[in-house]
Design a protein around this motif. Structure first.
Motif, mmCIF file in Angstrom:
data_model
loop_
_atom_site.group_PDB
_atom_site.id
_atom_site.type_symbol
_atom_site.label_atom_id
_atom_site.label_comp_id
_atom_site.label_asym_id
_atom_site.label_seq_id
_atom_site.Cartn_x
_atom_site.Cartn_y
_atom_site.Cartn_z
ATOM 1 N N ARG A 38 -6.421 4.475 8.051
ATOM 2 C CA ARG A 38 -6.768 4.852 6.654
ATOM 3 C C ARG A 38 -5.523 5.380 6.139
ATOM 4 N NH1 ARG A 38 -11.905 4.500 8.861
ATOM 5 N NH2 ARG A 38 -11.939 6.749 9.619
ATOM 6 N N ASP A 39 -4.475 4.594 5.696
ATOM 7 C CA ASP A 39 -3.351 5.227 4.956
ATOM 8 C C ASP A 39 -3.296 4.821 3.540
ATOM 9 O OD1 ASP A 39 -2.923 6.538 7.523
ATOM 10 O OD2 ASP A 39 -1.381 4.903 8.025
ATOM 11 N N VAL A 40 -3.130 5.841 2.790
ATOM 12 C CA VAL A 40 -2.701 5.329 1.303
ATOM 13 C C VAL A 40 -1.181 5.752 1.047
ATOM 14 C CG1 VAL A 40 -3.337 5.483 -1.103
ATOM 15 C CG2 VAL A 40 -5.166 5.471 0.785
ATOM 16 N N ALA A 41 -0.403 4.714 0.608
ATOM 17 C CA ALA A 41 0.856 5.009 0.573
ATOM 18 C C ALA A 41 1.300 4.946 -0.971
ATOM 19 C CB ALA A 41 1.878 4.281 1.194
ATOM 20 N N ILE A 42 1.593 6.140 -1.823
ATOM 21 C CA ILE A 42 1.828 5.795 -3.363
ATOM 22 C C ILE A 42 3.234 6.226 -3.370
ATOM 23 C CG2 ILE A 42 1.430 7.201 -5.820
ATOM 24 C CD1 ILE A 42 -1.237 8.282 -4.062
ATOM 25 N N SER A 43 3.853 5.015 -3.838
ATOM 26 C CA SER A 43 5.443 5.284 -4.048
ATOM 27 C C SER A 43 5.829 5.196 -5.591
ATOM 28 C CB SER A 43 6.126 4.414 -3.391
ATOM 29 O OG SER A 43 5.894 3.032 -3.825
ATOM 30 N N VAL A 44 6.712 6.176 -6.057
ATOM 31 C CA VAL A 44 7.152 5.989 -7.509
ATOM 32 C C VAL A 44 8.805 5.485 -7.564
ATOM 33 C CG1 VAL A 44 7.437 7.061 -9.817
ATOM 34 C CG2 VAL A 44 5.215 7.728 -8.440
ATOM 35 N N THR A 45 8.760 4.753 -8.025
ATOM 36 C CA THR A 45 10.508 4.379 -8.434
ATOM 37 C C THR A 45 10.677 4.246 -10.024
ATOM 38 O OG1 THR A 45 9.755 1.971 -8.129
ATOM 39 C CG2 THR A 45 10.629 2.965 -6.275
ATOM 40 N N GLU A 46 12.212 4.605 -10.374
ATOM 41 C CA GLU A 46 12.418 4.194 -11.762
ATOM 42 C C GLU A 46 13.458 3.546 -11.902
ATOM 43 O OE1 GLU A 46 12.794 7.893 -13.846
ATOM 44 O OE2 GLU A 46 13.931 9.027 -12.092
ATOM 45 N N THR A 47 13.585 2.773 -12.965
ATOM 46 C CA THR A 47 15.129 2.068 -13.585
ATOM 47 C C THR A 47 15.137 3.001 -14.923
ATOM 48 O OG1 THR A 47 13.852 0.321 -14.740
ATOM 49 C CG2 THR A 47 14.410 0.053 -12.361
ATOM 50 N N THR A 48 16.225 2.502 -15.376
ATOM 51 C CA THR A 48 16.466 3.118 -16.921
ATOM 52 C C THR A 48 15.282 2.642 -17.864
ATOM 53 O OG1 THR A 48 18.409 2.118 -16.521
ATOM 54 C CG2 THR A 48 18.362 3.263 -18.527
ATOM 55 N N ASP A 49 14.667 1.703 -17.655
ATOM 56 C CA ASP A 49 13.530 1.427 -18.839
ATOM 57 C C ASP A 49 12.209 1.424 -18.158
ATOM 58 O OD1 ASP A 49 15.573 0.544 -20.685
ATOM 59 O OD2 ASP A 49 15.776 -1.306 -19.824
ATOM 60 N N TRP A 50 12.127 1.116 -17.090
ATOM 61 C CA TRP A 50 10.784 1.056 -16.391
ATOM 62 C C TRP A 50 10.339 2.355 -15.050
ATOM 63 C CZ3 TRP A 50 7.830 -1.812 -19.228
ATOM 64 C CH2 TRP A 50 8.353 -2.771 -20.072
ATOM 65 N N VAL A 51 9.203 2.475 -15.139
ATOM 66 C CA VAL A 51 8.705 3.380 -14.035
ATOM 67 C C VAL A 51 7.552 2.670 -13.313
ATOM 68 C CG1 VAL A 51 7.364 5.664 -13.487
ATOM 69 C CG2 VAL A 51 8.977 5.596 -15.287
ATOM 70 N N THR A 52 7.720 2.463 -11.885
ATOM 71 C CA THR A 52 6.782 1.757 -11.216
ATOM 72 C C THR A 52 6.076 2.950 -10.212
ATOM 73 O OG1 THR A 52 8.342 -0.062 -11.202
ATOM 74 C CG2 THR A 52 6.434 -0.276 -9.675
ATOM 75 N N ILE A 53 4.947 2.442 -10.377
ATOM 76 C CA ILE A 53 3.873 3.066 -9.186
ATOM 77 C C ILE A 53 3.123 2.141 -8.402
ATOM 78 C CG2 ILE A 53 1.966 4.832 -9.132
ATOM 79 C CD1 ILE A 53 2.794 5.513 -12.255
ATOM 80 N N ALA A 54 3.405 2.332 -7.096
ATOM 81 C CA ALA A 54 2.554 1.402 -6.092
ATOM 82 C C ALA A 54 1.707 2.195 -5.541
ATOM 83 C CB ALA A 54 3.702 0.667 -5.438
ATOM 84 N N VAL A 55 0.571 1.649 -5.303
ATOM 85 C CA VAL A 55 -0.506 1.921 -4.285
ATOM 86 C C VAL A 55 -1.017 1.150 -3.599
ATOM 87 C CG1 VAL A 55 -2.805 3.232 -4.318
ATOM 88 C CG2 VAL A 55 -1.369 3.469 -6.456
ATOM 89 N N LYS A 56 -0.605 1.607 -2.064
ATOM 90 C CA LYS A 56 -0.590 0.422 -0.901
ATOM 91 C C LYS A 56 -1.660 1.115 0.157
ATOM 92 C CE LYS A 56 2.566 -0.829 2.247
ATOM 93 N NZ LYS A 56 3.755 -1.077 2.411
ATOM 94 N N ASP A 57 -2.466 0.494 0.380
ATOM 95 C CA ASP A 57 -3.514 0.819 1.587
ATOM 96 C C ASP A 57 -3.286 -0.033 2.850
ATOM 97 O OD1 ASP A 57 -5.339 -1.391 1.513
ATOM 98 O OD2 ASP A 57 -5.822 -0.477 -0.639
ATOM 99 N N THR A 58 -4.089 0.220 3.714
ATOM 100 C CA THR A 58 -4.267 -0.498 5.137
ATOM 101 C C THR A 58 -5.551 -1.031 5.322
ATOM 102 O OG1 THR A 58 -4.783 1.746 6.261
ATOM 103 C CG2 THR A 58 -2.435 1.008 6.248
ATOM 104 N N GLY A 59 -6.342 -1.316 4.207
ATOM 105 C CA GLY A 59 -7.476 -2.044 4.327
ATOM 106 C C GLY A 59 -7.384 -3.582 4.405
ATOM 107 N N PRO A 60 -8.596 -4.263 4.521
ATOM 108 C CA PRO A 60 -8.411 -5.892 4.921
ATOM 109 C C PRO A 60 -7.733 -6.496 3.682
ATOM 110 C CG PRO A 60 -10.710 -5.156 3.935
ATOM 111 C CD PRO A 60 -9.777 -3.745 3.916
ATOM 112 N N GLY A 61 -7.592 -5.900 2.460
ATOM 113 C CA GLY A 61 -6.616 -6.702 1.403
ATOM 114 C C GLY A 61 -7.523 -7.396 0.621
ATOM 115 N N ILE A 62 -7.092 -8.285 -0.395
ATOM 116 C CA ILE A 62 -8.080 -8.917 -1.188
ATOM 117 C C ILE A 62 -8.016 -10.358 -0.903
ATOM 118 C CG2 ILE A 62 -8.493 -9.383 -3.872
ATOM 119 C CD1 ILE A 62 -6.653 -7.128 -4.373
ATOM 120 N N ALA A 63 -9.256 -11.065 -0.756
ATOM 121 C CA ALA A 63 -9.179 -12.309 -0.526
ATOM 122 C C ALA A 63 -8.541 -13.140 -1.456
ATOM 123 C CB ALA A 63 -10.539 -12.931 -0.668
ATOM 124 N N PRO A 64 -7.721 -14.153 -0.872
ATOM 125 C CA PRO A 64 -6.846 -14.981 -1.932
ATOM 126 C C PRO A 64 -7.475 -15.468 -3.081
ATOM 127 C CG PRO A 64 -6.358 -15.313 0.463
ATOM 128 C CD PRO A 64 -7.505 -14.683 0.358
#
Ligand code: ADP
Length: 638
Positions: free
Chosen positions: A547-573
């Motif tokens: 059970r890991d939750v990875a929160i990563s923040v990246t930025e460019t000049t115009d945009w800020v991106t926040i990604a929240v990723k887990d180690t769960g089963p994922g979402i059914a397609p």
């Protein structure tokens, strides 16, 4: 929807009456009658003018011929007029009339003298008569039909000369049958007339020259008998029937011998036309089928000669000129009428076209007015709809705000078990520290009391911090956006979820740039977004060993991106497209309402950002929030 544009063309306009159709038939009939009568009047006037002019021209030309003929005749007569006088003055000739009866030799001398003189003067015959009218000497003495011995006392020229005057006469020669003109002069012996000298000239020869002229030339006596004529068949005939008195006189004078004098059978019609008489002639007996011809007649009396010269000019040319003028007038009128009707038609067509244009314009204006009305109505309706939409949007926003708040409070409710534990634990510790402190105070172990109070202080601070977090999260934030610290939002959300994370034995890894990252958002709402995403991740990983939750923040000049990723089963397609829909949930009844991600989506939209869901290549779900970068860092209020 606006109605489809219609074309305005003559074909879809209401039928209009043409100018022609509007005009009453009687008006057209009157106009046609007026044009016809004007044309007839014009033809009549021009024809009359052409006739007058042609007659005048004909009259002028025939007048010239008439003058010429008269002069020729006068000259011819004048040439011989003095010959009998000359004879009467010649003693060699007149000797046989005076004194004793002449001898044959004397008569022969007179004959030969007369013969010579006749040759010299080109006279037909010269002769000498005694007082009884018997010819005693003649130039034609040698001719078998000689006048010698002939008595011509019945001729008026003889009786005239016997009266001592110049006698003149024209007649048919009784012996020769030739037409001749006679001049007679008395021969005087002292005061007495002793005989008569006569010259007879042949006038028939003149006719030959007249035939070359394009007119009919006649010499007529006082009774209307044609004596000379360029038409051979007309000689010794009359224009009008002779009256008995004239007929008796002519026969008594034996003027025309045995000639049968009959009328020509002319149809006389005197027309008062510029002073000239016009005669319509019957067809000549030789050719009864020939059409009667009209002649212009001019005449000149020669009283000395005792005759009248008439000139008859055929009127055919006049008729041709009149016909030509009439035809030309008709042609000109037709051309004028054609041109006028052309102009009229062109003008009418122009008027029709203009009227059509006007009606098209009017129709267009009417339709434009109609369309403008419709558009105005549509506009009013649209304005109403816009106002309605604005109101609905306001309501929606308000509802959305309410919803956000409600869902937040619901989440707080869900977290309440952990939170109460979080508060109860330090509270129990505080109570035990306080009880201990009281016991240590009784024992006067002040140092330990101090330590316990310090621990209490620390614990209340921790509790105050938790309560502050809760207060902040529960606060209702306005929908406006501003630069917000992404780092702080992550910290705050993790603070709220701390107990859950610990209970679930989950690991949180955070990757951010070294400096504080600012994005256009709102503190509480960004925190709510992160709480939703992290709580969903924790929910998903409930049954997974890692059970890991990875929160990563990246930025460019115009945009800020926040990604929240887990180690769960994922979402059914099949569910990837639905997770942001309201009330979509795969959780058990009571475990989830399916509103979390839909509200999260709404909040990110408010920020002017975007959110997407996917399955990470290594497994597990990944939610990426993209926000506008804030240019100016502003201290955000809690
Ligand atoms: P709820 O949590 O009440 O179901 P949400 O809108 O938060 O409502 O989530 C909707 C659905 O999205 C969840 O029921 C779940 O099926 C799916 N979901 C959300 N996050 C995750 C995740 N991290 N991993 C797998 N599925 C997820």
């Amino acid at each position: 929807m606006l109605p489809v544009e219609e074309n305005v063309s003559p074909s879809n306009l209401p039928p209009r009456q043409s100018t022609n159709a509007r005009r009453a038939p009687w008006r057209r009939a009157v106009a046609a009658l007026a044009v016809l009568s004007t044309a007839l009047l014009a033809v009549w006037i021009v024809s009359a003018w052409a006739r007058t002019r042609a007659v005048a021209q004909l009259a002028e030309s025939s007048h010239h011929v008439l003058s010429l003929v008269a002069e020729t005749l006068r000259g011819e007569l004048a040439k011989h007029e003095s010959t009998p006088f000359l004879i009467s003055q010649n003693p060699r000739i007149t000797r046989i009339l005076t004194g004793s009866p002449p001898s044959d030799a004397e008569i022969q001398t007179a004959n030969e003298d007369l013969e010579r003189l006749a040759r010299v003067t080109d006279a037909s015959d010269l002769y000498l008569m005694n007082t009884t009218g018997t010819t005693i000497a003649a130039s034609n003495w040698s001719d078998p039909r000689s006048f010698i011995g002939e008595n011509f006392s019945y001729r008026p020229y003889f009786t005239e000369a016997m009266k001592g005057r110049l006698g003149r006469y024209f007649a048919l020669g009784t012996t020769s049958g030739e037409r001749g003109y006679y001049f007679a002069h008395p021969v005087f012996d002292g005061r007495y007339v002793v005989g008569v000298a006569v010259v007879k000239l042949r006038v028939g020869d003149l006719e030959a020259a007249w035939r070359a002229v394009d007119h009919t030339i006649l010499v007529v006596d006082d009774d209307g008998v044609i004596f000379l004529s360029s038409e051979p068949g007309w000689v010794m005939r009359t224009m009008k029937p002779l009256d008995p008195e004239a007929r008796a006189r002519i026969s008594q004078q034996r003027r025309y011998g045995a000639a049968e004098i009959s009328p020509l059978g002319l149809d006389h019609r005197t027309v008062t036309e510029i002073g000239h008489a016009v005669i319509a002639l019957a067809p000549p007996p030789a050719s009864p089928s020939a059409k009667p011809a009209s002649y212009l007649v001019q005449q000149r009396a020669m009283p000395d000669a005792g005759w009248t010269i008439q000139i008859l000019s055929r009127m055919d040319g006049v008729a041709t000129a009149v016909n030509t003028a009439a035809a030309l007038t008709l042609a000109t009128l037709a051309a004028l009428l054609l041109a006028a009707s052309n102009i009229y038609l062109r003008r009418r067509r122009l008027a029709d076209r203009m009227a059509l244009q006007r009606s098209i314009t009017a129709e267009l204006e009417r339709r434009v007015a109609e369309r403008t009305d419709e558009l105005t109505q549509i506009n009013v309706r649209l304005e109403g709809e816009v106002a309605e939409r604005k109101r609905a949007e306001m309501e929606l926003r308000h509802t959305q705000g309410e919803l956000i708040q409600a869902s937040k409070l619901a989440a707080l409710g869900q977290m309440s078990a952990g939170l109460s534990h979080e508060l109860n634990q330090p509270l129990a510790a505080i109570r035990s520290y306080a009880e201990n402190a009281r016991a240590f105070l009784d024992r006067e172990r002040f140092e330990t009391v101090r330590t316990n109070l310090g621990a209490i202080d620390e614990l209340t601070q921790r509790m105050a911090s938790i309560i502050r977090h809760l207060r902040t999260y529960a606060r209702k934030e306005p929908t406006t956006v501003r630069p917000t610290s992404v780092n702080r939002a992550i910290d705050e959300s993790l603070g709220l979820l701390q107990r859950r994370i610990a209970d679930d034995d989950a690991t949180i890894t955070i990757e951010t740039p070294d400096h504080e990252v600012l994005a256009i958002a709102g503190d509480v709402r960004l925190q709510q977004v992160l709480v939703n995403l992290i709580a969903n991740a924790l929910d998903a990983m409930r049954t997974t060993p890692r059970r890991d939750v990875a929160i990563s923040v990246t930025e460019t000049t115009d945009w800020v991106t926040i990604a929240v990723k887990d180690t769960g089963p994922g979402i059914a397609p099949g569910d990837l497209g639905n997770v942001f829909d309201p009330f979509f949930t795969t959780k058990d009844v009571g475990a989830g309402l399916g509103l979390g991600l839909s509200i999260t989506y709404g909040i990110v939209q408010q920020f002017g950002g975007n959110i997407s869901a996917s399955n990470a290549p290594g497994g597990g779900a990944e939610f990426v929030v993209t926000l506008k970068a804030a240019a100016v860092p502003i201290e955000s209020a809690a």
